[in-house]
Design an enzyme around this catalytic site. Sequence first.
Site, short mmCIF file in Angstrom:
data_model
loop_
_atom_site.label_atom_id
_atom_site.label_comp_id
_atom_site.label_asym_id
_atom_site.label_seq_id
_atom_site.Cartn_x
_atom_site.Cartn_y
_atom_site.Cartn_z
N GLU A 196 36.56 16.57 36.22
CA GLU A 196 36.50 18.10 35.79
C GLU A 196 36.24 19.01 36.01
O GLU A 196 36.35 18.58 37.73
CB GLU A 196 34.89 18.03 35.36
CG GLU A 196 33.59 16.74 34.24
CD GLU A 196 32.72 16.81 34.14
OE1 GLU A 196 31.67 17.69 34.55
OE2 GLU A 196 32.08 15.92 34.36
N CYS B 218 36.28 64.66 50.95
CA CYS B 218 37.51 64.85 49.87
C CYS B 218 38.83 64.66 50.47
O CYS B 218 39.45 65.77 50.39
CB CYS B 218 37.65 65.34 48.17
SG CYS B 218 39.01 64.49 47.52
N CYS C 238 41.51 67.12 47.85
CA CYS C 238 40.49 68.92 48.10
C CYS C 238 40.23 69.03 48.87
O CYS C 238 39.65 70.14 49.16
CB CYS C 238 40.09 69.15 46.38
SG CYS C 238 38.34 67.97 46.71
N LYS D 283 35.27 22.12 38.73
CA LYS D 283 34.63 22.57 39.04
C LYS D 283 34.39 23.99 39.09
O LYS D 283 34.80 24.77 39.56
CB LYS D 283 34.56 22.43 40.53
CG LYS D 283 33.10 22.44 41.38
CD LYS D 283 33.00 22.21 43.06
CE LYS D 283 31.48 22.30 42.99
NZ LYS D 283 30.91 23.49 43.53
N GLU E 47 27.56 25.10 33.72
CA GLU E 47 27.55 26.51 34.64
C GLU E 47 28.07 27.71 34.22
O GLU E 47 28.56 27.28 33.10
CB GLU E 47 28.99 26.16 35.50
CG GLU E 47 28.99 27.11 36.78
CD GLU E 47 27.95 26.27 38.05
OE1 GLU E 47 27.66 25.07 37.79
OE2 GLU E 47 28.47 26.87 39.04
N TYR F 181 28.11 20.41 31.64
CA TYR F 181 28.74 19.23 31.71
C TYR F 181 27.95 18.07 32.44
O TYR F 181 28.20 17.02 32.84
CB TYR F 181 29.03 19.70 33.61
CG TYR F 181 28.19 20.27 34.78
CD1 TYR F 181 27.31 20.11 35.18
CD2 TYR F 181 28.94 20.97 35.21
CE1 TYR F 181 26.22 20.63 35.71
CE2 TYR F 181 27.90 22.55 35.85
CZ TYR F 181 26.32 22.18 36.64
OH TYR F 181 25.32 22.46 37.20
N CYS G 288 39.18 68.79 41.44
CA CYS G 288 40.48 67.62 42.06
C CYS G 288 41.22 67.49 42.05
O CYS G 288 41.57 66.66 41.28
CB CYS G 288 39.46 67.06 43.08
SG CYS G 288 40.11 65.77 44.50
N LYS H 71 36.81 19.82 46.92
CA LYS H 71 37.77 21.28 46.57
C LYS H 71 39.20 21.60 46.91
O LYS H 71 40.31 21.21 47.84
CB LYS H 71 36.28 21.81 47.69
CG LYS H 71 35.45 21.93 48.10
CD LYS H 71 34.29 22.46 46.53
CE LYS H 71 34.32 23.35 46.64
NZ LYS H 71 33.32 24.07 47.42
N CYS I 26 33.50 62.66 44.89
CA CYS I 26 33.96 63.88 45.39
C CYS I 26 33.25 64.87 43.82
O CYS I 26 34.02 64.08 42.52
CB CYS I 26 35.64 63.82 44.84
SG CYS I 26 36.24 66.08 45.08
N ASP J 250 33.48 27.55 39.42
CA ASP J 250 32.85 28.64 40.72
C ASP J 250 31.63 29.32 39.74
O ASP J 250 32.60 30.89 38.84
CB ASP J 250 33.70 29.56 40.93
CG ASP J 250 33.39 29.78 42.43
OD1 ASP J 250 32.28 28.92 42.81
OD2 ASP J 250 33.92 30.76 42.85
N ASP K 82 34.58 39.89 9.49
CA ASP K 82 33.26 39.93 10.58
C ASP K 82 32.57 41.43 9.26
O ASP K 82 31.23 41.54 10.17
CB ASP K 82 34.43 41.47 11.36
CG ASP K 82 35.05 41.17 12.62
OD1 ASP K 82 34.92 39.35 12.32
OD2 ASP K 82 36.19 41.81 12.93
N SER L 63 22.67 18.49 44.36
CA SER L 63 24.09 19.67 44.88
C SER L 63 25.60 18.47 44.73
O SER L 63 25.28 17.34 43.93
CB SER L 63 23.78 20.66 46.53
OG SER L 63 25.14 20.90 46.15
S1 IVH Z 1 27.80 17.90 38.64
C1 IVH Z 1 23.35 15.96 39.84
N1 IVH Z 1 30.29 19.33 37.19
O1 IVH Z 1 28.71 22.56 41.84
C2 IVH Z 1 25.07 16.82 40.27
N2 IVH Z 1 28.47 20.20 38.87
O2 IVH Z 1 28.21 22.29 44.14
C3 IVH Z 1 24.69 18.36 39.04
N3 IVH Z 1 29.74 22.78 39.30
O3 IVH Z 1 25.42 23.35 41.32
C4 IVH Z 1 26.87 18.85 39.33
N4 IVH Z 1 31.13 22.48 38.29
O4 IVH Z 1 26.08 24.03 39.94
C5 IVH Z 1 28.95 19.28 38.52
N5 IVH Z 1 31.90 19.95 36.39
C6 IVH Z 1 30.61 20.54 37.05
C7 IVH Z 1 30.68 21.49 38.24
C8 IVH Z 1 29.54 21.73 38.52
C9 IVH Z 1 31.04 23.17 38.52
C10 IVH Z 1 28.72 23.53 40.07
C11 IVH Z 1 26.81 22.75 39.88
C12 IVH Z 1 26.35 21.83 40.77
C13 IVH Z 1 27.52 22.90 42.47
C14 IVH Z 1 27.35 21.99 43.66
#
Ligand code: IVH
Length: 663
Positions: A111, A402, A405, A113, A171, A223, A425, A308, A420, A115, A32, A81
């Site tokens: 893959e 509070c 106290c 998804k 993401e 992705y 307290c 989902k 508080c 969040d 480091d 989306s």
């Molecule tokens: S592909 C045109 N792959 O999910 C397709 N999206 O609900 C582009 N997301 O806007 C998206 N993990 O922000 C893709 N492995 C993944 C993802 C992913 C999360 C998000 C992404 C997208 C949203 C759609």
Amino acid sequence: MTDVQQRMRHLIDQIEFHRQKYYTDSAPEISDQEYDALEHELRQLELDYPHLVQPDSPSFRVGGGVADGRVSVPHLRPMLSLENGYNEADLRSFVQRVENAADAQVPFTAEFKIDGLSLSVVYENGVMSRAVTRGDGEVGEDVTLNAKTIKGLPLRVAAWAGYPVMEVRGEVYFERHVFAAVNESRRELGLPEFANPRNAASGTMRTLDSREVAKRQLRIFVYQLMGLERRTHSELLNEAKSLGFPVNEHTCVLQGVDSMLSCTHEWLKLRDQLNYEVDGIVFKVDPLALHDKMGTTTKFPKWALAYKFPAEQATTVIDDITIQVGRTGVLTPVAELKPVHLAGTTVSRATLHNFDEIAKKDIRIGDTVFVEKGGDIIPKVTSVVQARRDGTQVPYPVPKHCPSCHQPVTRDESQVAIRCANLACPAQVERKIQHFASRDAMDIRGLGREWVQQLVKSKLVTDLASIYKLTKADLLTLERSGDRWADNLIEEIHNSKSKPFAKVLFALGIPMVGEKVADQLATAFGNVDRLRAASVQEIADIRGLGEKIAQSLVQILATDSTRQLIQELREHGLIFESKTEDQINQPLLGKTIVLTGTLNRWGRREATALLKQLGANVTSSVSKKTDFLLAGEQAGSKLATAESLGIEIVNEDWLDQWHNRET
Ligand code: IVH
């Protein structure tokens, strides 16, 4: 290219190489300290030659300044989306549509998804030039400075040097423990907590001061990679990985609905083990030719489906609302729930974050509510089931006093928190003592929550220092106490006096001074007197700390009550220094150093004098007792001997660093 530019280039390449080794490969090749020296040298050059700062400088990773405001930028291609699927039927019909278009069975990538928040990152001639949020899909917000602070996202991709424009999408997310820490510090500061890691990532990316963003440790999974001619999506993902982009490790290619379904079952089991939040699986057609053939709707590509996961949600009834008083006096409302099963555990309490949140969601005692497990594992109430309201529900008023106290509470105009302000307290004292005694702080075993409660209630303990005045006779007055427990506790309390300064500093429970910050402060200042004498700027300059912590710390250390507390703890024998004045002035005290070869900046005699001034013992021959070999150019046999003995070899930059250090 000037010499300076060349040196900068060299340093940037070295730093990026070692970052990659550290963050991506988990296989560091240098210490480091050596890494810090590279960063330090680069930053110094950048300060001296600001006009030469390179766009891919890793210095941007610690925050490259403040954006002028929010700037809208059109995307090169729209950011679409994904269509959602929730069950087997949805998945089957998606696969059917794809196979109809292909007239054959088709392989899909799977893959997670993630969040978080989607981000487009553009590289021009291999250098990151612009990062933009999704926005409305056509136009997003420029967040380039912030994106440069994302760990593991390359600032330069050498292999793309010849391409005018390349783009990756991914993401941005928070690791669960980082998200929990962000919320913890917001609680301490009296700021509203983020409801989930996605909101936190989005809020953070849109922060205008990138130095603040750098502290939050965002990450990204890439992705999509655009601009390269490849046959399949999985090839692109592999390519992204080998170019140094972080790609999620859970990625595979599957064919046939049955294997896709079993993937959903297997990956759902992984969900709780991941240190980031995922809300499903994205299935994408692997052959890219089929993407073109199938095309998109206005909203999403026809070649992908987001399958989902079922939400980790349940409904239950709020039996009561209680209030927790935190270490720094912040009042947090808590929902006491009818126990309900949620994602593998029984939940009977959930945080309501703050009183604004209760008002905003109109949460009342007796309400049926949705509870959800968020990223920081503490369950939370997300919404009220209005249809279950029958008139018996009782609103919860914002407290004026509070609950512990009974002193009036305060509320800063800019802050959501209700606090508080009474330092005596009992609830606050209890929390402070619990923290002080906790394992990572003073580690006083046997001082559990119930004992702390009794000690505070009986006024045997009124502040941290009074722990050290406790006698065995005091302890024996408590209910259910016993001889052995009392003896043990007295010994534990005594032993805690030998905890190092960094632990003591952490144990004091100063807002925002967590374990790591306490460590950094103890190392940088060496003792509490120096720390107290430090200016906001001096503290803020310590790597990663920044102005906010520094200001709050300086303010707290200057109060009479802190001064008095430290004084008393010192009198009880607690340690408030990690280094003596001699050690601070002589950082190489006790180290044996041998010089070899030619140095550019100093003559041999000068260097020897400097080393001695720093406390080192300079000798002429290398032996097992040698701590460092300071090697200049044309180092000869001493270098070979030192290498064979495994002695640390340093160069004149190392000496320069000590020479220039601030004491
Ligand atoms: S592909 C045109 N792959 O999910 C397709 N999206 O609900 C582009 N997301 O806007 C998206 N993990 O922000 C893709 N492995 C993944 C993802 C992913 C999360 C998000 C992404 C997208 C949203 C759609």
